[in-house]
Design a protein around this motif. Sequence first.
Motif, short mmCIF file in Angstrom:
data_model
loop_
_atom_site.label_atom_id
_atom_site.label_comp_id
_atom_site.label_asym_id
_atom_site.label_seq_id
_atom_site.Cartn_x
_atom_site.Cartn_y
_atom_site.Cartn_z
N TRP A 178 -8.09 0.66 19.39
CA TRP A 178 -8.81 0.85 18.35
C TRP A 178 -9.09 2.19 17.76
O TRP A 178 -8.96 2.27 16.50
CB TRP A 178 -10.22 0.12 18.62
CG TRP A 178 -11.16 0.26 17.32
CD1 TRP A 178 -11.27 -0.47 16.16
CD2 TRP A 178 -11.99 1.48 16.92
NE1 TRP A 178 -11.98 0.02 15.31
CE2 TRP A 178 -12.62 0.96 15.71
CE3 TRP A 178 -12.42 2.34 17.74
CZ2 TRP A 178 -13.44 2.17 15.19
CZ3 TRP A 178 -13.40 3.34 17.20
CH2 TRP A 178 -14.00 3.00 15.99
N VAL A 206 -5.07 -6.80 15.98
CA VAL A 206 -4.90 -6.65 17.53
C VAL A 206 -4.07 -7.62 18.15
O VAL A 206 -3.84 -8.71 17.81
CB VAL A 206 -6.63 -6.78 17.94
CG1 VAL A 206 -6.40 -6.79 19.41
CG2 VAL A 206 -7.49 -5.76 17.33
N VAL A 254 -13.04 -5.45 19.28
CA VAL A 254 -11.71 -4.77 19.48
C VAL A 254 -10.67 -6.02 19.35
O VAL A 254 -9.78 -5.93 18.80
CB VAL A 254 -11.40 -3.89 20.55
CG1 VAL A 254 -10.14 -3.37 20.71
CG2 VAL A 254 -12.53 -2.96 20.71
N ASP A 262 -5.95 3.53 16.06
CA ASP A 262 -5.73 3.03 14.50
C ASP A 262 -6.52 3.74 13.70
O ASP A 262 -6.22 3.38 12.44
CB ASP A 262 -6.12 1.36 14.47
CG ASP A 262 -5.36 0.71 15.45
OD1 ASP A 262 -4.10 1.06 15.59
OD2 ASP A 262 -5.40 -0.59 15.73
N GLN A 263 -7.52 4.39 13.94
CA GLN A 263 -8.16 5.17 12.89
C GLN A 263 -7.70 6.65 12.68
O GLN A 263 -8.39 7.32 11.95
CB GLN A 263 -9.87 5.40 13.40
CG GLN A 263 -10.35 4.04 14.14
CD GLN A 263 -10.34 2.80 13.17
OE1 GLN A 263 -10.44 2.97 11.79
NE2 GLN A 263 -9.82 1.73 13.80
N ARG A 323 -4.38 -2.28 12.06
CA ARG A 323 -5.84 -2.70 12.79
C ARG A 323 -5.44 -4.21 13.64
O ARG A 323 -6.35 -4.40 14.49
CB ARG A 323 -7.04 -2.79 11.90
CG ARG A 323 -7.55 -1.50 11.38
CD ARG A 323 -8.69 -1.79 10.60
NE ARG A 323 -8.84 -2.42 9.69
CZ ARG A 323 -8.57 -1.96 8.49
NH1 ARG A 323 -8.38 -0.79 8.30
NH2 ARG A 323 -8.30 -2.92 7.49
N ASP A 329 -8.39 -0.94 25.51
CA ASP A 329 -8.74 -1.58 24.17
C ASP A 329 -9.36 -0.73 23.37
O ASP A 329 -9.19 -0.65 22.01
CB ASP A 329 -9.90 -2.77 24.40
CG ASP A 329 -8.93 -3.99 25.31
OD1 ASP A 329 -7.76 -4.07 25.12
OD2 ASP A 329 -9.72 -4.81 25.78
N ARG A 330 -10.36 0.18 23.53
CA ARG A 330 -11.01 0.85 22.60
C ARG A 330 -10.45 1.98 22.33
O ARG A 330 -10.20 2.47 21.01
CB ARG A 330 -12.37 1.47 23.43
CG ARG A 330 -13.57 0.46 23.71
CD ARG A 330 -14.81 1.05 24.52
NE ARG A 330 -15.42 1.99 23.62
CZ ARG A 330 -16.19 2.96 24.12
NH1 ARG A 330 -16.08 3.00 25.55
NH2 ARG A 330 -16.72 3.84 23.47
#
Lengths: 151, 195
Positions: free
Chosen positions: B132, B115, B194, B135-136, B113, B128-129
């Motif tokens: 994120w 950044v 983020v 990563d999930q 996670r 950016d989103r």
Amino acid sequence: MNTNNHLDPDALELAHGLDGLAQAERSAADPGLEARIANTTHGRLIAARAHAAGLSLAGTTAAPTRRFVPAFRLAAGLGLAAAVTLVMLNRGGPTPMPRPSEAAWAAVTDAEWSLVFTETGTGALLTDADRIGEAMRTWSVDDDSFEGGAL
Amino acid sequence: MNGEPNSPETMTASAPLLAAAAAGDERAWRALVDLYGRRVFAMARSRCKDSTVAEDITQSVFATVAEKIGSGGYAEQGKFESWLFRVVMNRVRDHVRRLRRRPDAPDAGAIERHVSPEATPTDSLMVDRLRWAMDQLSEADREVVEMRHHGGMSFKAMADVLDEPVGTLLARHHRALRKLKELLETGPVTTGEVH
């Protein structure tokens, strides 16, 4: 351009977004990435080529010889077998090994047996075997050493 | 000159380049690195989120490729891309595993996670989103997305690398995109979260 053709419009839009993310990652490299990589790795390619060429040059003289080795071995083996057979046939078959009769075994005295045991160390070996056997008989089944194994 | 992912030019150009590079032609080797270098870098950077580490991984991948083709250890059968990206995937997995084993490293999730401090104001909100949301994803879904978009691989080449049927990978890719969409709809909205 970088899409799964079976995607619905929503997923397609997202796929284009992922292409944008990938482009951002590619652009994050410091300028001259390709030149640096090529410069530092081309030497390895040349070294590997030289190494491989050296090995194959060394192999060109050895390979033909090695290819004939099994044939030579086979021929030598057959020749040896033929020679032995000829000798045996000339003598009228293989010479039988002398075997002691029952009476001869019975005639061996205890003193002679003990001499054999002492000379060869067989006696000491049998004594050790007896000791190990005795130790095994006294082991308990509940011994802790059995707990950790596959039992 | 960075190699347009999935373009027919990329797919067909690598065979003669490989042959020439294997024969010691430096220009061919440079062209090959030009063709694939950024794609390898992008896959590495997506995981380690650090350009220096990503460049190290890229260099290590091309060093392996150079040694293999120089020594004649690679026989071109039209699967160079699959082979190259298998090396990349193994290197990236090794890197992530090494980070997880380090006693002073934060937990694995935190590593992933993390950044990048290199993110610039020019990065779009969407990018950016997406970082994120990536990563999930599960490891398997993420690999498919990265191979497809960052590596610019065909589904056929991905099937060779992952040893899975093309149909399975198409379905997994679609599922991963749906998951990403859900995450983007429910996840952090502001860039502050983020970054």
